[in-house]
Design an enzyme around this catalytic site. Structure first.
Site, PDB file in Angstrom:
ATOM      1  N   ASN A  29       0.932  -1.114   0.030  1.00  0.00           N
ATOM      2  CA  ASN A  29       0.090   0.030  -0.093  1.00  0.00           C
ATOM      3  C   ASN A  29       0.837   1.253   0.199  1.00  0.00           C
ATOM      4  OD1 ASN A  29      -1.331   2.222   1.515  1.00  0.00           O
ATOM      5  ND2 ASN A  29      -3.277   0.931   0.956  1.00  0.00           N
ATOM      6  N   THR A  52      -5.226  -0.606  -2.764  1.00  0.00           N
ATOM      7  CA  THR A  52      -5.603   0.903  -2.415  1.00  0.00           C
ATOM      8  C   THR A  52      -6.800   0.846  -1.579  1.00  0.00           C
ATOM      9  OG1 THR A  52      -6.162   3.450  -3.245  1.00  0.00           O
ATOM     10  CG2 THR A  52      -6.930   1.345  -4.515  1.00  0.00           C
ATOM     11  N   GLU A  53      -6.861   1.598  -0.159  1.00  0.00           N
ATOM     12  CA  GLU A  53      -7.504   1.322   0.579  1.00  0.00           C
ATOM     13  C   GLU A  53      -9.205   1.424   0.391  1.00  0.00           C
ATOM     14  OE1 GLU A  53      -4.971   3.239   0.870  1.00  0.00           O
ATOM     15  OE2 GLU A  53      -5.316   4.731   2.190  1.00  0.00           O
ATOM     16  N   ASN A  54      -9.397   2.315  -0.593  1.00  0.00           N
ATOM     17  CA  ASN A  54     -10.906   2.310  -0.951  1.00  0.00           C
ATOM     18  C   ASN A  54     -11.425   1.138  -1.772  1.00  0.00           C
ATOM     19  OD1 ASN A  54      -8.685   3.413  -3.247  1.00  0.00           O
ATOM     20  ND2 ASN A  54     -10.868   4.011  -4.320  1.00  0.00           N
ATOM     21  N   SER A  94     -11.556  -4.357   2.646  1.00  0.00           N
ATOM     22  CA  SER A  94     -10.286  -3.583   2.533  1.00  0.00           C
ATOM     23  C   SER A  94      -9.219  -3.464   3.663  1.00  0.00           C
ATOM     24  CB  SER A  94     -10.402  -2.255   1.738  1.00  0.00           C
ATOM     25  OG  SER A  94      -9.370  -1.597   1.556  1.00  0.00           O
TER      26      SER A  94
END
Lengths: 229, 235
Positions: A29, A52-54, A94
């Site tokens: 990340n 990607t954390e979304n 996520s």
């Protein structure tokens, strides 16, 4: 004392150096902004999987302007692209990836890093509107937490310090720091210098570092390609 | 059973003053812009809103805040390309802000939907966001107790929906939407297309209809990013 401005690495060079430590197949990340540059410098033959954390895993680079699909963005809300192998998932999944320790590396920026690995990177504590995003989740949970940063602030103050003065993002979490002058590990509550740029003496480097730099054996030379973009 | 409704105004009519409303989306991606605008038209005020952000520009959530309808915002990241609306109201003391780390926000909502009143997370331990919260050690590591988050109403955005409320999503627009769908007493989904029962392959259903109360079709939904590039203002 040597003029640090002549010696220091560019942000691209710092990102390049960090990219050399990412193994083939690592789940990674990258924080918004400067750390995103790391993706450009993956060594030949190695392929990291970016998270990607979304809610996207294994995505492609930014699309050509004018061809963006705004349902397909990264955590920095920039447009990205699909590639073979991309997957989508909701936010709770996520952060299960994050909190569950499934990421190998998270790479972030920093205001300050303390010698015990405490990180301050979300609030200067001087007013303004607090905004944390996913940083607090990431720093507690990825297997390795790497920081990319200038070695000193714009005013020349050390960013590697004994104790953070700003609000913490996480405690004892940072494992390695890639600065504009050095590569420093956090080990057993102190900084261990692994590499430094050519031309800077130990004394001069220590003078711009806020806590003792320990060494273990030889300190490597931190050299990076010159023409990175 | 038919959960489809034919007007946005009807869909949001259940929202009353003082309610807690979860709004899906991450930035503009997955934000149910048309439902938010219908909520503005509807007029409910003194709302507590749960969203990852605090709006951008003068449309969607930013417009709801600009109209003075939101008393409290629970979010992880109240910054955006143009956060002026939220920033000014916050600095004027007209809106309360609860900052929650993004993963904790998602998990609090998940817990709310799953009937788990509290849980322990390593996130935020030793930081300001853990102040006043119980902590505990498990297997030698310290954790912070966080509580579930539930809402009266969730406004979410999907891609396909059917009369039973089964939903699919489109790419990264999924984000908070499926989790919020589980955590509200009433979940209202706008979808790009309502399809006949059976048209969504059961293997592809992301949100099963049990979590959804009403489905409304909004073909060609607006994208916040495009509205902002056109400097749109709502209303």
């Amino acid at each position: 004392m040597t003029d640090l401005a002549d010696l220091k690495l560019s942000n691209a060079q710092i990102a390049w150096r960090a990219a050399q430590d990412i193994e083939d197949g690592a789940y990674v990340n990258l924080g918004i902004g400067f750390p995103e540059m790391v993706a450009r410098f993956q060594p030949e033959g190695r392929q990291a999987i970016f998270h990607t954390e979304n809610g996207v895993l294994d995505f492609g680079p930014a699309p050509e302007p004018g061809t963006e699909d705004w349902d397909l963005i990264n955590a920095g809300k920039k447009a990205i692209t699909l590639k073979p192998g991309t997957s989508f998932f909701h936010h709770a999944d996520s952060f299960a990836m994050v909190r569950g320790g499934h990421l190998d590396v998270a790479i972030l920026g920093a205001y300050e890093v303390a010698q015990n690995g405490d990180l301050a990177n979300w609030s200067t504590g001087r007013g303004g509107i607090p905004a944390v995003g996913g940083a607090m989740d990431l720093v507690q949970s990825a297997k390795r937490i790497a920081v990319l940063t200038d070695h000193v602030t714009k005013n020349g103050d050390p960013k590697l310090v004994e104790k953070c003065s700003m609000p913490l993002t996480g405690v004892a979490c940072v494992t390695r720091i890639y600065t504009s002058l050095a590569v420093v590990d956090v080990q057993d509550g102190h900084f261990v210098l692994r590499e430094k740029v050519p031309g800077i003496s130990m004394d001069d480097l220590q003078a711009v570092t806020g806590a003792p730099l320990h060494t273990e054996g030889e300190v490597g030379e931190l050299t990076c390609p010159e023409d990175l973009e | 059973m038919d959960k489809t409704v034919s007007s946005l105004a009807e869909a949001v009519s259940v929202i009353k003053d003082g309610m807690t409303v979860m709004i899906g989306g991450f930035g503009g991606s997955g934000a149910p812009i048309e439902l938010i605008h219908a909520l503005i038209d509807h007029g409910a005020k003194n709302l507590t809103v749960v969203n990852n952000n605090a709006g951008n520009g003068h449309v969607g959530l930013a417009a709801l805040i600009e109209q003075g309808r939101v008393d409290k915002l629970i979010c992880s990241f109240p910054r955006s390309a143009d956060p002026t609306v939220f920033t000014e109201r916050y600095k004027a003391g007209k809106i309360e802000l609860e900052i929650v780390p993004q993963g904790t926000l998602a998990e609090r909502i998940r817990a709310g939907g799953a009937g788990i009143p509290a849980f322990y997370t390593p996130t935020g331990y030793g930081t300001e966001v853990a102040e006043g919260k119980p902590t505990a050690e498990f297997d030698g590591r310290s954790y912070v107790q966080e509580r579930w988050l539930k809402a009266d109403v969730a406004l979410i955005k999907g891609e396909l929906g059917d009369a039973h409320g089964n939903l699919t999503y489109r790419m990264a627009a999924r984000n908070f939407n499926p989790v919020m769908a589980t955590a509200a007493a009433v979940t209202i989904a706008q979808v790009s297309r309502i399809v006949p029962l059976g048209d969504i392959d059961p293997e592809h259903v992301i949100t099963p209809g049990i979590f959804v109360s009403h489905v409304i079709e909004v073909a060609d939904p607006a994208q916040e990013e495009e509205l902002n590039r056109a400097e749109a203002v709502y209303p």
